[in-house]
Design a protein around this motif. Structure first.
Motif, PDB file in Angstrom:
ATOM      1  N   ASN A   1       1.919   4.979   0.186  1.00 54.62           N
ATOM      2  CA  ASN A   1       1.386   6.191   0.800  1.00 54.62           C
ATOM      3  C   ASN A   1       1.480   7.356  -0.175  1.00 54.62           C
ATOM      4  O   ASN A   1       2.471   7.487  -0.904  1.00 54.62           O
ATOM      5  CB  ASN A   1       2.161   6.510   2.080  1.00 54.62           C
ATOM      6  CG  ASN A   1       1.504   7.572   2.924  1.00 54.62           C
ATOM      7  OD1 ASN A   1       1.629   8.764   2.643  1.00 54.62           O
ATOM      8  ND2 ASN A   1       0.801   7.159   3.964  1.00 54.62           N
ATOM      9  N   GLU A   2       0.471   8.193  -0.199  1.00 53.51           N
ATOM     10  CA  GLU A   2       0.434   9.293  -1.157  1.00 53.51           C
ATOM     11  C   GLU A   2       1.396  10.426  -0.809  1.00 53.51           C
ATOM     12  O   GLU A   2       1.692  11.275  -1.651  1.00 53.51           O
ATOM     13  CB  GLU A   2      -0.988   9.867  -1.247  1.00 53.51           C
ATOM     14  CG  GLU A   2      -1.498  10.454   0.062  1.00 53.51           C
ATOM     15  CD  GLU A   2      -2.899  11.016  -0.046  1.00 53.51           C
ATOM     16  OE1 GLU A   2      -3.110  11.898  -0.903  1.00 53.51           O
ATOM     17  OE2 GLU A   2      -3.769  10.578   0.725  1.00 53.51           O
ATOM     18  N   HIS A   3       1.882  10.471   0.417  1.00 47.48           N
ATOM     19  CA  HIS A   3       2.747  11.570   0.855  1.00 47.48           C
ATOM     20  C   HIS A   3       4.225  11.194   0.707  1.00 47.48           C
ATOM     21  O   HIS A   3       4.581  10.018   0.635  1.00 47.48           O
ATOM     22  CB  HIS A   3       2.446  11.936   2.305  1.00 47.48           C
ATOM     23  CG  HIS A   3       1.025  12.352   2.539  1.00 47.48           C
ATOM     24  ND1 HIS A   3       0.555  13.596   2.217  1.00 47.48           N
ATOM     25  CD2 HIS A   3      -0.040  11.663   3.041  1.00 47.48           C
ATOM     26  CE1 HIS A   3      -0.726  13.676   2.514  1.00 47.48           C
ATOM     27  NE2 HIS A   3      -1.117  12.516   3.016  1.00 47.48           N
TER      28      HIS A   3
ATOM     29  N   TRP B   1       7.998  11.086   2.344  1.00 46.60           N
ATOM     30  CA  TRP B   1       8.508  10.907   3.703  1.00 46.60           C
ATOM     31  C   TRP B   1      10.035  10.931   3.710  1.00 46.60           C
ATOM     32  O   TRP B   1      10.668  10.272   2.869  1.00 46.60           O
ATOM     33  CB  TRP B   1       8.041   9.563   4.265  1.00 46.60           C
ATOM     34  CG  TRP B   1       6.561   9.450   4.379  1.00 46.60           C
ATOM     35  CD1 TRP B   1       5.700   9.026   3.416  1.00 46.60           C
ATOM     36  CD2 TRP B   1       5.761   9.782   5.514  1.00 46.60           C
ATOM     37  NE1 TRP B   1       4.415   9.065   3.881  1.00 46.60           N
ATOM     38  CE2 TRP B   1       4.419   9.519   5.169  1.00 46.60           C
ATOM     39  CE3 TRP B   1       6.054  10.269   6.787  1.00 46.60           C
ATOM     40  CZ2 TRP B   1       3.364   9.736   6.050  1.00 46.60           C
ATOM     41  CZ3 TRP B   1       5.012  10.475   7.675  1.00 46.60           C
ATOM     42  CH2 TRP B   1       3.682  10.212   7.311  1.00 46.60           C
TER      43      TRP B   1
ATOM     44  N   LYS C   1       0.858  -1.181   0.000  1.00 45.68           N
ATOM     45  CA  LYS C   1       0.000   0.000   0.000  1.00 45.68           C
ATOM     46  C   LYS C   1       0.896   1.234   0.000  1.00 45.68           C
ATOM     47  O   LYS C   1       1.492   1.598   1.003  1.00 45.68           O
ATOM     48  CB  LYS C   1      -0.920   0.003   1.224  1.00 45.68           C
ATOM     49  CG  LYS C   1      -1.926   1.138   1.225  1.00 45.68           C
ATOM     50  CD  LYS C   1      -2.861   1.040   2.425  1.00 45.68           C
ATOM     51  CE  LYS C   1      -3.864   2.182   2.410  1.00 45.68           C
ATOM     52  NZ  LYS C   1      -4.779   2.122   3.595  1.00 45.68           N
TER      53      LYS C   1
END
Length: 378
Positions: free
Chosen positions: A222-224, A226, A220
């Motif tokens: 993540n859209e952000h 990091w 999955k």
């Protein structure tokens, strides 16, 4: 206010958990800052941490203005985000200590995810506020710059444990293929990890895992963006060795934490009067062992976990997910009352396998401290 109000009247079985960086970091800090009683203590910490950060990066870091304006610090303001999280968490402890007379040093333990561990060490007296804020903010711009090419993925398997050695081997083999790197950033549970990778490395790593693990593996993304903390990706900017150099010169770090601090590097109470620098050096580029720390709290008999910081997320989510899984697994075989009796009998517990401590997860009381504070009446 009365001394040690509930739920702080049983500190010997209470653990304080500190959150780390997230893409949202304000939480309810603006409300705490605007509060008649809490505001002065919050303002004091925001000014203090902003000034320390500003001295280390050579520019103004005005945390009060940011909080009052409700401006979330994005990756371009990663320095502000780091200083804000530390300030908010220390201010919440100040409020508990000064206004509610909570003797925090009497609690069973502290722990923190990522940056939260630095705050936990500061709150326990092992690190000074100057070092806790100064060292991470000195490296923050370079750390944030690494995020531009990185993606974070939650990797999990629904039907079996996710063999960590296989995952790590797939990361190593992916890193051998070219310049792009990938690494495990956190172990969330026996069947889930966080992985951060550059470019196409995540997809190539996923394909390797799919060929090695018989059960279906879920990725999955993540859209952000990091910062790739707790992975080998920080080697790009020598974040780990530069942090070690800063720590070699810092004045604090020679005091045993009180209360003890559980380390996400070891999963145990590992800090003593001399090993803080060595442990935090490993904290920079090695995975966060969140699952090991969660299990240690259950094994050690913690009854209450107080979540410190603006908008706690990953730590309470991990406990709640575990509690839900335990209840699902035991439903139909043990009623809740029977389960409580089964787990809380010390003599019986000693006869059970070590993993029986997981059965305590549904019984843990969780307190989101910023919500609790704002619900109090003066």
């Amino acid at each position: 206010m009365p001394n040690s109000p509930p739920p702080f009247n049983r500190l010997s079985s209470t653990c304080f958990a500190f959150r780390g960086y997230n893409f949202e970091n304000l939480g309810r800090t603006p409300e705490l800052l605007a509060h008649a009683q809490y505001g002065p203590l919050v303002r004091r910490r925001l000014i203090e941490c902003g000034e320390i950060a500003g001295r280390n990066v050579g520019r103004e870091v005005n945390l009060v203005r940011r909080v009052e304006s409700r401006i979330e610090p994005d990756l371009s303001a990663y320095v502000d985000a780091v200083a804000l999280i530390i300030a908010a968490e220390m201010a919440q402890l100040d409020i508990l200590r000064e206004l509610f007379h909570v003797e925090l040093e009497q609690s069973q333990s502290y722990f923190g995810y990522s940056l939260g561990e630095i705050v936990a060490l500061c709150a326990s007296g092992a690190l000074s506020i100057e070092d806790a804020v100064g060292i991470p903010t000195s490296l923050a711009d370079d750390t944030a710059s690494l995020a531009a090419t990185c993606q974070l993925a939650v990797v999990f398997c629904r039907k079996q444990e996710l063999p960590l050695k296989v995952v790590q081997q797939c990361c190593i083999e992916t890193n051998q293929e070219g310049d792009e790197m990938v690494g495990v950033s956190a172990v969330l549970s026996p069947n889930s990890v966080l992985i951060i990778g550059e470019g196409t490395s995540l997809e190539r790593c996923r394909q390797k895992m799919a060929g090695r693990i018989p059960a279906r593996i879920f990725f999955k993304i993540n859209e952000h963006r990091w910062p790739p903390m707790h992975t080998p990706l920080v080697w790009r900017k020598s974040i780990n060795t530069r942090a070690a150099m800063f720590m070699a010169k810092m004045e604090s770090g020679l005091t045993v934490p009180q209360p003890p601090v559980l380390s996400m590097v070891t999963g145990k109470r590992s800090y003593d009067e001399i090993n803080l620098r060595d442990t935090i050096y490993r904290w920079v580029d090695q995975p966060q062992l969140l699952w090991a720390v969660v299990y240690e709290t259950l094994r050690s008999g913690v009854e209450t976990i107080v979540h410190i910081g603006p908008g706690p997320n990953i730590i309470p989510a991990t406990y709640h997910r575990l509690a839900d899984n335990v209840q699902i697994q035991t439903r139909g075989s043990l009623g809740s009352r029977t389960l409580s009796t089964f787990v809380n009998r010390p003599w019986l517990k000693s006869l059970l396998p070590e993993r029986a401590a997981l059965l305590r997860a549904p019984m843990i009381q969780h307190i989101m401290i910023e919500d609790w504070l704002l619900a109090q009446e003066f």
